[in-house]
Design a protein around this motif. Structure first.
Motif, PDB file in Angstrom:
ATOM      1  N   THR A 150      72.976-101.306  42.430  1.00  0.00           N
ATOM      2  CA  THR A 150      73.061 -99.967  43.005  1.00  0.00           C
ATOM      3  C   THR A 150      72.392 -98.944  42.106  1.00  0.00           C
ATOM      4  OG1 THR A 150      75.214 -99.617  41.952  1.00  0.00           O
ATOM      5  CG2 THR A 150      75.220-100.536  44.164  1.00  0.00           C
ATOM      6  N   GLY A 151      72.086 -97.783  42.687  1.00  0.00           N
ATOM      7  CA  GLY A 151      71.446 -96.704  41.944  1.00  0.00           C
ATOM      8  C   GLY A 151      70.162 -96.263  42.609  1.00  0.00           C
ATOM      9  N   GLN A 152      69.288 -95.595  41.846  1.00  0.00           N
ATOM     10  CA  GLN A 152      68.022 -95.100  42.373  1.00  0.00           C
ATOM     11  C   GLN A 152      66.960 -95.182  41.288  1.00  0.00           C
ATOM     12  OE1 GLN A 152      68.289 -91.425  44.485  1.00  0.00           O
ATOM     13  NE2 GLN A 152      66.095 -91.249  44.841  1.00  0.00           N
ATOM     14  N   ALA A 153      65.748 -95.540  41.694  1.00  0.00           N
ATOM     15  CA  ALA A 153      64.614 -95.638  40.770  1.00  0.00           C
ATOM     16  C   ALA A 153      63.416 -94.936  41.378  1.00  0.00           C
ATOM     17  CB  ALA A 153      64.285 -97.100  40.482  1.00  0.00           C
ATOM     18  N   TRP A 154      62.614 -94.303  40.515  1.00  0.00           N
ATOM     19  CA  TRP A 154      61.410 -93.597  40.958  1.00  0.00           C
ATOM     20  C   TRP A 154      60.184 -94.200  40.274  1.00  0.00           C
ATOM     21  CZ3 TRP A 154      66.046 -91.334  40.083  1.00  0.00           C
ATOM     22  CH2 TRP A 154      66.557 -90.430  41.038  1.00  0.00           C
ATOM     23  N   LEU A 155      59.046 -94.107  40.962  1.00  0.00           N
ATOM     24  CA  LEU A 155      57.792 -94.667  40.449  1.00  0.00           C
ATOM     25  C   LEU A 155      56.653 -93.730  40.804  1.00  0.00           C
ATOM     26  CD1 LEU A 155      56.433 -97.400  39.332  1.00  0.00           C
ATOM     27  CD2 LEU A 155      55.928 -97.847  41.727  1.00  0.00           C
ATOM     28  N   GLY A 160      61.155 -93.906  49.934  1.00  0.00           N
ATOM     29  CA  GLY A 160      60.444 -92.760  50.469  1.00  0.00           C
ATOM     30  C   GLY A 160      59.662 -92.078  49.363  1.00  0.00           C
ATOM     31  N   VAL A 161      59.180 -90.885  49.640  1.00  0.00           N
ATOM     32  CA  VAL A 161      58.395 -90.121  48.677  1.00  0.00           C
ATOM     33  C   VAL A 161      59.155 -88.862  48.309  1.00  0.00           C
ATOM     34  CG1 VAL A 161      56.262 -88.839  48.312  1.00  0.00           C
ATOM     35  CG2 VAL A 161      56.201 -91.056  49.457  1.00  0.00           C
ATOM     36  N   ASP A 162      59.215 -88.566  47.015  1.00  0.00           N
ATOM     37  CA  ASP A 162      59.978 -87.440  46.485  1.00  0.00           C
ATOM     38  C   ASP A 162      59.010 -86.504  45.767  1.00  0.00           C
ATOM     39  OD1 ASP A 162      61.713 -85.701  45.300  1.00  0.00           O
ATOM     40  OD2 ASP A 162      62.959 -87.227  44.358  1.00  0.00           O
ATOM     41  N   ASN A 163      58.966 -85.243  46.177  1.00  0.00           N
ATOM     42  CA  ASN A 163      58.082 -84.251  45.558  1.00  0.00           C
ATOM     43  C   ASN A 163      58.769 -83.420  44.479  1.00  0.00           C
ATOM     44  OD1 ASN A 163      55.977 -84.947  47.351  1.00  0.00           O
ATOM     45  ND2 ASN A 163      56.861 -83.624  48.934  1.00  0.00           N
ATOM     46  N   CYS A 186      57.207 -87.916  37.468  1.00  0.00           N
ATOM     47  CA  CYS A 186      56.879 -88.085  36.054  1.00  0.00           C
ATOM     48  C   CYS A 186      55.437 -87.686  35.791  1.00  0.00           C
ATOM     49  CB  CYS A 186      57.091 -89.546  35.635  1.00  0.00           C
ATOM     50  SG  CYS A 186      58.802 -90.101  35.723  1.00  0.00           S
ATOM     51  N   GLU A 187      54.547 -88.090  36.680  1.00  0.00           N
ATOM     52  CA  GLU A 187      53.129 -87.772  36.566  1.00  0.00           C
ATOM     53  C   GLU A 187      52.603 -87.415  37.960  1.00  0.00           C
ATOM     54  OE1 GLU A 187      51.007 -91.015  34.803  1.00  0.00           O
ATOM     55  OE2 GLU A 187      52.389 -91.207  33.108  1.00  0.00           O
ATOM     56  N   GLY A 188      51.644 -86.548  38.046  1.00  0.00           N
ATOM     57  CA  GLY A 188      51.070 -86.204  39.339  1.00  0.00           C
ATOM     58  C   GLY A 188      51.958 -85.286  40.147  1.00  0.00           C
ATOM     59  N   ALA A 189      51.763 -85.323  41.466  1.00  0.00           N
ATOM     60  CA  ALA A 189      52.430 -84.366  42.352  1.00  0.00           C
ATOM     61  C   ALA A 189      53.669 -84.927  43.030  1.00  0.00           C
ATOM     62  CB  ALA A 189      51.442 -83.887  43.422  1.00  0.00           C
ATOM     63  N   ARG A 190      53.855 -86.241  43.051  1.00  0.00           N
ATOM     64  CA  ARG A 190      54.987 -86.822  43.771  1.00  0.00           C
ATOM     65  C   ARG A 190      55.254 -88.221  43.248  1.00  0.00           C
ATOM     66  NH1 ARG A 190      52.498 -88.707  49.571  1.00  0.00           N
ATOM     67  NH2 ARG A 190      50.702 -89.810  48.728  1.00  0.00           N
ATOM     68  N   SER A 191      56.425 -88.744  43.612  1.00  0.00           N
ATOM     69  CA  SER A 191      56.794 -90.103  43.235  1.00  0.00           C
ATOM     70  C   SER A 191      57.406 -90.799  44.439  1.00  0.00           C
ATOM     71  CB  SER A 191      57.797 -90.087  42.071  1.00  0.00           C
ATOM     72  OG  SER A 191      58.962 -89.360  42.429  1.00  0.00           O
ATOM     73  N   ALA A 192      57.370 -92.116  44.404  1.00  0.00           N
ATOM     74  CA  ALA A 192      58.067 -92.914  45.414  1.00  0.00           C
ATOM     75  C   ALA A 192      59.404 -93.338  44.830  1.00  0.00           C
ATOM     76  CB  ALA A 192      57.237 -94.131  45.793  1.00  0.00           C
ATOM     77  N   SER A 219      64.613 -89.770  59.688  1.00  0.00           N
ATOM     78  CA  SER A 219      65.755 -88.936  60.072  1.00  0.00           C
ATOM     79  C   SER A 219      66.379 -88.239  58.867  1.00  0.00           C
ATOM     80  CB  SER A 219      66.816 -89.810  60.773  1.00  0.00           C
ATOM     81  OG  SER A 219      67.208 -90.884  59.920  1.00  0.00           O
ATOM     82  N   GLY A 220      66.296 -88.849  57.685  1.00  0.00           N
ATOM     83  CA  GLY A 220      66.894 -88.242  56.500  1.00  0.00           C
ATOM     84  C   GLY A 220      66.086 -87.095  55.944  1.00  0.00           C
ATOM     85  N   GLY A 221      64.856 -86.891  56.417  1.00  0.00           N
ATOM     86  CA  GLY A 221      64.053 -85.775  55.971  1.00  0.00           C
ATOM     87  C   GLY A 221      63.104 -86.089  54.845  1.00  0.00           C
ATOM     88  N   ALA A 222      63.182 -87.288  54.228  1.00  0.00           N
ATOM     89  CA  ALA A 222      62.288 -87.654  53.130  1.00  0.00           C
ATOM     90  C   ALA A 222      61.051 -88.334  53.679  1.00  0.00           C
ATOM     91  CB  ALA A 222      63.002 -88.595  52.160  1.00  0.00           C
TER      92      ALA A 222
END
Length: 388
Positions: free
Chosen positions: A160-165, A47-50, A54-60, A24-27
């Motif tokens: 709290t916060g947000q992390a990408w991988l 979710g997945v963020d385009n 950091c590397e490649g085409a997208r991150s989780a 529902s959030g669109g991600a």
């Protein structure tokens, strides 16, 4: 399918373009094979963020939905260990964090026949990602024993916060790559069957190898090297050289330490570890977090802040009190003592052995003395009775 093909399959989960359902959030949702676990429902989402990998085409990504700093969440995968047994496995990825109030990091766990007793584990808590940090590659390296059944790996965030991988890799490495395993030094406690009432079990063969440390007190699964050491019998009871006994019942630790009765509970599993209860009839409260260490017993209190710039081993956090150029109190907490599942009896014993009064480190600035007020005390040439 051999292990190389399985590695390729694991990499494809975050590297290859796949059709993703939209929540529902669109991600986009996480790829198949990855899932979210958390301390309580609806505290975290993944979710997945385009937008900025950091590397490649997208991150989780993993993001907190609640302001509750005591929670934790992880997105992870689990796979069979059969193709990695007897090998050294490195899980690496590029990560970045934003406004993390708590900590985040990669983690990997190797399980055997008993899931309650992991064979290898590391979650980067001693070298955690906090605040806001840009892209950088990190790694966790574990040996996979021959009795391993399952391997789990992912990204964990507490608070709290947000992390990408992204840029996820699993590689078989040789012995020149050091392990980061918090349990690597764990000895195998001897067990030859039921113990008689008068038997004293031998401790581990390599009982001098630490698993964790609080201050100068180190411990493993067979010994707590305090001033009056405790060793573990085959029946699980910890016995000191003065024949004092400490018992462990899940998170509860009871018995006698320092000729005082103790009844404490160890609550861990998040970014904070809490030890509370009574010792010698006085209330005890010990709170360990990535930023602070507070120790209270009766009227005694030690409140220390973590020195994140301290030159300590990568498995340690240094907590201290600074008064100007002087350090008036200091404790290092290392290894399994920082984990989300610390061994309760050893942790309690190590903290109590450190005491609840300030401990000034060696090679510190001298403690200032009151100024000399008497004139006579400065006059080294004067002899006899000074004039009044």
């Amino acid at each position: 399918m051999d292990f190389r093909k399985k590695l390729v399959a694991l990499l494809l989960a975050l590297a290859a373009p796949v059709a993703l359902a939209q929540p529902s959030g669109g991600a986009p949702k996480l790829p198949v094979g990855w899932y979210v676990t958390e301390s309580a429902p609806k505290r975290y989402e993944a979710g997945v963020d385009n937008s900025a990998p950091c590397e490649g085409a997208r991150s989780a990504y993993l993001r907190s939905l609640s302001l509750d700093e005591a929670g934790y969440g992880t997105f992870m995968q689990a796979f069979g260990a059969q193709d990695f047994r007897g090998k050294r496995l490195r899980f690496s990825a590029a990560a970045r964090v934003q406004d993390v109030d708590g900590w985040a990091g990669l983690w990997m766990r190797v399980e055997g026949p008993d899931p309650k007793q992991p064979l290898a584990f590391d979650n980067m808590q001693s070298r955690a990602l906090v605040g806001t940090r840009g892209c950088k590659r990190y790694e966790v390296v574990l040996d996979v024993p021959k009795e391993a059944t399952t391997i789990m790996a992912g990204l964990i965030m507490s608070g709290t916060g947000q992390a990408w991988l992204d840029g996820v890799r699993f590689d078989i490495v040789d012995n020149t790559v050091p392990v980061t395993d918090l349990l690597a030094a764990r000895p195998v406690v001897a067990s030859t069957g039921p113990a008689g009432l008068d038997e004293v079990a031998p401790v581990a063969k390599n009982d001098q190898v630490p698993l964790g440390r609080v201050g100068d007190v180190w411990f493993n699964h067979g010994r707590v090297a305090a001033d009056k050491p405790y060793t573990r019998r085959t029946d699980g009871v910890w016995v000191s050289i003065l024949s004092e006994e400490i018992y462990e019942h899940g998170i509860e630790v009871t018995g006698t330490f320092g000729q005082r009765q103790l009844d404490l509970k160890v609550r861990a599993g998040t970014s904070k570890t809490l030890i509370d209860g009574t010792w010698g009839g006085e209330p005890v409260s010990i709170m360990l977090s990535p930023d602070t260490l507070t120790m209270k017993w009766g009227r005694l209190t030690r409140e220390l802040q973590r020195d994140k710039n301290a030159a300590v081993d990568s498995t340690c956090n240094r907590y201290q009190v600074n008064e100007g150029p002087r350090i008036t109190d200091q404790i290092d907490v290392c290894g399994a003592a920082l984990g989300t599942r610390p061994p309760p009896a050893q942790l309690v014993t190590a903290f109590l052995a450190n005491g609840f009064r300030r401990s000034t480190p060696a090679r510190n600035f001298p403690i200032p003395q009151p100024p000399v007020l008497s004139r006579e005390a400065l006059d080294t040439q004067r002899t006899g009775t000074p004039n009044q």
